[in-house]
Design an enzyme around this catalytic site. Sequence first.
Site, mmCIF file in Angstrom:
data_model
loop_
_atom_site.group_PDB
_atom_site.id
_atom_site.type_symbol
_atom_site.label_atom_id
_atom_site.label_comp_id
_atom_site.label_asym_id
_atom_site.label_seq_id
_atom_site.Cartn_x
_atom_site.Cartn_y
_atom_site.Cartn_z
ATOM 1 C CD GLU A 169 42.036 31.471 39.638
ATOM 2 O OE1 GLU A 169 42.564 31.529 41.054
ATOM 3 O OE2 GLU A 169 43.073 30.917 38.783
ATOM 4 C CG ASN A 210 39.903 33.224 33.345
ATOM 5 O OD1 ASN A 210 39.094 32.721 31.912
ATOM 6 N ND2 ASN A 210 40.735 32.635 33.353
ATOM 7 C CG HIS A 246 43.334 23.993 34.295
ATOM 8 N ND1 HIS A 246 44.665 24.867 33.354
ATOM 9 C CD2 HIS A 246 43.188 25.863 34.835
ATOM 10 C CE1 HIS A 246 44.771 25.386 33.443
ATOM 11 N NE2 HIS A 246 43.993 26.668 33.965
ATOM 12 C CD GLU A 274 43.840 29.786 33.089
ATOM 13 O OE1 GLU A 274 44.334 29.249 34.165
ATOM 14 O OE2 GLU A 274 43.341 31.181 33.196
ATOM 15 C CG ASP A 276 45.543 21.940 31.746
ATOM 16 O OD1 ASP A 276 44.843 21.331 31.628
ATOM 17 O OD2 ASP A 276 46.772 22.735 31.995
HETATM 18 O O1 9MR Z 1 51.088 28.652 34.660
HETATM 19 C C1 9MR Z 1 51.249 29.387 35.434
HETATM 20 C C2 9MR Z 1 52.320 29.194 36.426
HETATM 21 O O2 9MR Z 1 53.528 29.091 36.090
HETATM 22 C C3 9MR Z 1 52.182 29.863 37.970
HETATM 23 O O3 9MR Z 1 53.647 29.409 38.854
HETATM 24 C C4 9MR Z 1 50.620 29.535 38.200
HETATM 25 C C5 9MR Z 1 51.319 30.826 39.723
HETATM 26 O O4 9MR Z 1 49.931 30.414 40.365
HETATM 27 O O5 9MR Z 1 50.111 30.221 37.949
HETATM 28 C C6 9MR Z 1 50.116 29.904 36.670
HETATM 29 O O6 9MR Z 1 48.567 29.892 35.690
HETATM 30 C C7 9MR Z 1 46.696 29.882 36.599
HETATM 31 C C8 9MR Z 1 46.597 31.266 35.845
HETATM 32 O O7 9MR Z 1 46.887 32.656 35.687
HETATM 33 C C9 9MR Z 1 45.532 31.206 36.551
HETATM 34 N N1 9MR Z 1 44.695 29.673 36.130
HETATM 35 C C10 9MR Z 1 45.603 28.857 36.669
HETATM 36 C C11 9MR Z 1 46.374 28.247 35.997
HETATM 37 C C12 9MR Z 1 47.466 27.049 36.675
HETATM 38 O O8 9MR Z 1 48.369 27.466 37.885
#
Ligand code: 9MR
Length: 469
Positions: A169, A210, A246, A274, A276
């Site tokens: 990001e 990513n 997402h 990722e 969903d």
């Molecule tokens: O799934 C992850 C969640 O458990 C955490 O609380 C969160 C914190 O930022 O991160 C989530 O995963 C993220 C991923 O690492 C990067 N892209 C967005 C995802 C969803 O927030």
Amino acid sequence: MSVRTLRIPLPPYARRAFGAASVTAVAALAAALLPTGQAGAADSTLRSLAESKGLYFGTAMTQGDLNNSALTAVAGSQFGMLTPGNEMKWDTTEPARDSFNFAPADRLVSFAQANSMRLRGHTLVWHSQLPSWVSSLPTTQVRAAMENHITKEVAHYKGRLYSWDVVNEPFNEDGTFRSDAFYNAMGSGFVADALRTARAADPTARLYLNDYNIEGQNPKSDAMYNLVKSLRSQGVPLDGVGFQAHFVLGQIPSTFKANLQRFAALGVNVAITELDDRIQLPATASALAQQASDYAAVVRTCLAVTGCVGITQWGVGDSDSWIPGTFPGYGAATMYDANYRPKPAYTASATALGGGSGPSPTPGASCKVSGVVNAWNSGLTEDITLTNTGSTTLNGWSLAFTLPAGQTVTSSWNASLTPATGEVTAGNLGYNSTLAPGASTSFGFQANHTGDTSLPASFSLNGSPCTTA
Ligand code: 9MR
């Protein structure tokens, strides 16, 4: 003006000796007899179907998931790739300077290895889940801290990971670099430095950038594209780009495929990292049908793009997803419900991967489609009639199809169409949501074309392929 009717050869599954209704009944019985999460014959898991097409299908898991036997049964059988959801992030692995903790991630690595799953490492350099000692370093010390973090973490997993999300990001929505600790200390050069450091620590892991909201063509994906192009032209080690995906129900960008293709054309792999697809709760039958179409469209897009290596869903089931906690009122974003029963999105994904020849869960859809196109020099209208040839009343329907290249929908009637090009889904409106066995419904659209006025192909209703007449 030309007028033609659909004349598409029947696919093999439509030529089977027994009728669609009896296939549905057998599938329903088999699904009822199978334990939770065992969605079909052992040879038609998502994992095996994906692998038979040269892709992987993966999932994110966190260490808490390892205590959930229903979850691990699904993860270990249906998915061939694992991404630790949080455990490889900086706040867990190096909470204090040069003090490393790999125990939580190691547990997930052991689970993956025990189930012959490959691993995607996630993530080395990210503005979030970053311990405060890093963000409070003097800028002159950030490079050394970043290189040390990458070197030690990548070395710990050397030879064991399929890939690393080296930088996560890096961009704002407008395509400018995010002003995080790394950019503020090093400028955009932190990306190349991170990639080179990772390559030196493990020459075998594929190295990725990513990000989210880069699935369609927009200022952010343009920025990523330009960065990838520039890094590749300088010989910086970069093997792939991860598109988090997402998605919001029914809103897969129309430029998704073309966008993946332009990245692949730069010589990198592309991956859905990722996935969903969030639904405004409560999830209705028609929303689940739309979700099935969305998932199938993602699978078909990856299959259609040379260089797309695989798809990872973010969490195994709806109760493992980050969505309800971050987007109140939304959820039901994965292919498995809270009891790890496969949802229509599962069936649609499996079907899109070429499954469906053995018993598998089905939304009970079976369908026939006919169409008429009226074309002129740069436009056309198309009328489509959809018949429910199954034995189940559909409360909500969603018809997915592939529009020929160059056709762009400009308006529609009796259904909502999204996106305007490529892998399109037509969803019912409120008044025509119910389709009884044997009943038909008609809808249509107007489109621009660039010369190809042929009819759409690959119709599927609520995730099940249709015959054409
Ligand atoms: O799934 C992850 C969640 O458990 C955490 O609380 C969160 C914190 O930022 O991160 C989530 O995963 C993220 C991923 O690492 C990067 N892209 C967005 C995802 C969803 O927030």
